[in-house]
Design a protein around this motif. Structure first.
Motif, short mmCIF file in Angstrom:
data_model
loop_
_atom_site.label_atom_id
_atom_site.label_comp_id
_atom_site.label_asym_id
_atom_site.label_seq_id
_atom_site.Cartn_x
_atom_site.Cartn_y
_atom_site.Cartn_z
N GLU A 126 -8.79 59.38 40.71
CA GLU A 126 -8.60 59.50 42.02
C GLU A 126 -8.20 60.82 42.59
OE1 GLU A 126 -9.36 57.22 44.17
OE2 GLU A 126 -9.95 55.65 42.78
N ASN A 127 -8.18 61.85 41.51
CA ASN A 127 -7.96 63.26 41.85
C ASN A 127 -6.57 63.56 42.64
OD1 ASN A 127 -10.50 64.42 41.02
ND2 ASN A 127 -11.21 63.27 43.07
N VAL A 128 -5.39 62.98 42.01
CA VAL A 128 -4.11 63.21 42.38
C VAL A 128 -3.33 63.89 41.23
CG1 VAL A 128 -1.73 62.01 42.31
CG2 VAL A 128 -4.09 60.75 43.10
N THR A 129 -2.91 65.01 41.61
CA THR A 129 -2.27 66.09 40.71
C THR A 129 -0.82 65.61 40.21
OG1 THR A 129 -3.44 67.61 41.73
CG2 THR A 129 -1.60 68.31 40.33
N ILE A 130 -0.95 65.33 38.65
CA ILE A 130 0.62 64.80 38.36
C ILE A 130 1.46 66.30 37.83
CG2 ILE A 130 1.69 63.86 36.33
CD1 ILE A 130 -1.16 62.07 35.97
N LEU A 131 2.64 66.12 38.49
CA LEU A 131 3.63 67.27 38.23
C LEU A 131 4.52 66.54 37.43
CD1 LEU A 131 4.15 68.37 42.08
CD2 LEU A 131 2.61 69.48 40.38
N GLN A 132 4.38 67.12 36.28
CA GLN A 132 5.15 66.54 34.95
C GLN A 132 5.80 68.05 34.11
OE1 GLN A 132 3.20 64.05 32.19
NE2 GLN A 132 4.96 63.61 31.06
N GLU A 133 7.06 68.51 34.71
CA GLU A 133 7.50 69.62 34.48
C GLU A 133 6.61 70.99 34.47
OE1 GLU A 133 10.65 69.49 33.26
OE2 GLU A 133 10.52 67.26 33.61
N SER A 134 6.03 70.87 35.94
CA SER A 134 5.18 71.74 35.90
C SER A 134 5.16 72.18 37.52
CB SER A 134 3.75 71.30 35.88
OG SER A 134 3.28 70.04 36.67
N ILE A 135 4.25 73.24 37.86
CA ILE A 135 4.34 73.95 39.03
C ILE A 135 2.81 73.77 39.78
CG2 ILE A 135 4.77 76.07 40.28
CD1 ILE A 135 6.24 76.92 37.69
N GLN A 136 2.81 73.49 40.97
CA GLN A 136 1.55 73.46 41.76
C GLN A 136 1.78 74.60 42.98
OE1 GLN A 136 -1.36 72.06 40.87
NE2 GLN A 136 -2.40 73.26 42.20
N ASN A 137 1.12 75.68 43.11
CA ASN A 137 1.13 76.64 44.06
C ASN A 137 0.30 76.08 45.23
OD1 ASN A 137 3.03 78.42 42.85
ND2 ASN A 137 1.71 79.22 41.77
N ILE A 138 0.80 76.10 46.45
CA ILE A 138 -0.12 75.84 47.75
C ILE A 138 -0.19 77.23 48.33
CG2 ILE A 138 -0.15 74.58 49.69
CD1 ILE A 138 1.10 72.31 48.55
N TYR A 139 -1.41 77.59 48.63
CA TYR A 139 -1.68 78.90 49.15
C TYR A 139 -1.99 78.63 50.96
CZ TYR A 139 -1.97 80.76 44.57
OH TYR A 139 -1.60 80.72 43.17
N LYS A 140 -1.35 79.34 51.55
CA LYS A 140 -1.46 79.10 53.20
C LYS A 140 -1.15 80.42 53.79
CE LYS A 140 -0.79 76.25 57.07
NZ LYS A 140 -0.21 75.06 57.90
N GLN A 143 0.61 83.07 51.89
CA GLN A 143 2.04 82.99 51.37
C GLN A 143 1.71 81.78 50.33
OE1 GLN A 143 4.42 84.54 52.05
NE2 GLN A 143 3.75 85.62 53.66
N ILE A 144 2.63 81.78 49.64
CA ILE A 144 2.86 80.74 48.35
C ILE A 144 3.84 79.68 48.50
CG2 ILE A 144 2.56 80.29 45.77
CD1 ILE A 144 1.44 83.06 45.29
N LEU A 145 3.64 78.54 48.46
CA LEU A 145 4.59 77.53 48.53
C LEU A 145 4.29 76.78 46.98
CD1 LEU A 145 5.74 74.94 51.20
CD2 LEU A 145 5.07 74.19 48.83
N SER A 146 5.64 76.84 46.35
CA SER A 146 5.63 76.23 44.99
C SER A 146 6.11 74.89 45.08
CB SER A 146 6.37 76.96 44.12
OG SER A 146 5.53 78.39 43.71
N LEU A 147 5.33 74.23 44.37
CA LEU A 147 5.82 72.58 44.44
C LEU A 147 6.11 72.54 42.89
CD1 LEU A 147 3.36 70.55 46.36
CD2 LEU A 147 5.64 71.18 47.00
N ILE A 148 7.34 72.04 42.50
CA ILE A 148 7.88 71.91 41.03
C ILE A 148 8.20 70.31 40.80
CG2 ILE A 148 9.56 72.55 39.48
CD1 ILE A 148 10.27 75.02 41.43
#
Length: 258
Positions: A126-140, A143-148
């Motif tokens: 279903e294209n859901v990103t699993i955050l498991q001790e990881s970082i996902q950067n969102i660019y807008k 600028q960068i917003l980091s989801l940890i």
């Protein structure tokens, strides 16, 4: 005598009916987080945050009431639980796709009980990103917003790992299923987190005279970190709530007060 007994029988179920109603009555909480550290390019960034869905079906009417659209969806763990049909979880994920924005997920204890491999496969399909001790950067807007995202631990975490240290976003949001994940960070690590999101406790789910096994959920500013702990969308064991809400959240980030 008969009339009194009849009245008692009519009244007796009312508290249970009320608690069932509370457990299934959606409360959409709208939270604005004002933080001068937020880059202006991220001003107005909005997320839909939901945790502890468990066995419930997400109501389309609740999602349809959200306007304007959000920029991201975050599932804060316990998407499901043991014995819940996989198709129900799939249906809930697809309901959250209504905005055509990225969906992020952190593991909860009941997700593991339901079967990690099958849930992980579902999320991948279903294209859901699993955050498991990881970082996902969102660019807008340059600028960068980091989801940890933290994994769920039954026992105390030994260390935060590289996720917080390596996050390079100008604004950092930490997501964990349990609120204790933030408490177990060092003070130095806590100060690096701008916003923290969690669930897990259901706010105690059933509270008598204001007392329950856990603190109620809600928002607070802890030193420099904005903390939001959800009371959860679903319920555990019995389909009852008392003194808590079946809630989900729209969080809007602003650089300054409008």
């Amino acid at each position: 005598m008969f009339k009194q007994l009849f009245k008692s029988l009519l009244i007796a179920p009312l508290p249970f009916i009320f608690m069932i109603y509370k457990a299934h009555h959606d409360v959409l909480q709208e939270q604005t987080i004002v933080d001068e550290r937020l880059p202006k390019g991220l001003d107005g960034f909005r997320i839909f945050f939901i945790s502890d869905i468990h066995r419930r079906n997400i109501r389309e009417s609740t999602l349809s009431s959200i306007s304007p659209k959000v920029d991201a969806v975050i599932i804060g763990g316990d998407l499901t639980e043991k014995w819940v049909p996989l198709e129900r979880s799939r249906k809930n994920i697809r309901a959250l796709k209504k905005w055509n924005v990225p969906i992020y997920f952190v593991w909860g204890n009941n997700d593991y009980d339901a079967g990690k491999e099958k849930i992980a496969k579902l999320l991948q399909v279903e294209n859901v990103t699993i955050l498991q001790e990881s970082i996902q950067n969102i660019y807008k807007n340059n600028q960068i917003l980091s989801l940890i995202g933290f994994d769920y631990y039954e026992d105390k975490r030994e260390k935060a790992g590289p996720a917080i240290t390596n996050a390079r976003g100008a604004y950092k949001i930490l997501i964990a299923h349990s609120p204790t994940a933030f408490e177990e960070l060092s003070e130095e690590e806590q100060f690096k987190i701008h916003t923290f999101l969690a669930g897990h406790t259901h706010g105690g789910q059933i509270r008598f005279l204001g007392y329950g096994p856990y603190k109620r959920g809600g928002y607070e500013l802890f030193h420099t970190t904005h903390k939001l702990v959800s009371e959860g969308y679903g319920y555990r064991l019995l389909p009852f709530r008392l003194g808590t809400n079946a809630e989900c959240h729209v969080v809007t980030f602003q650089n300054k007060q409008l």
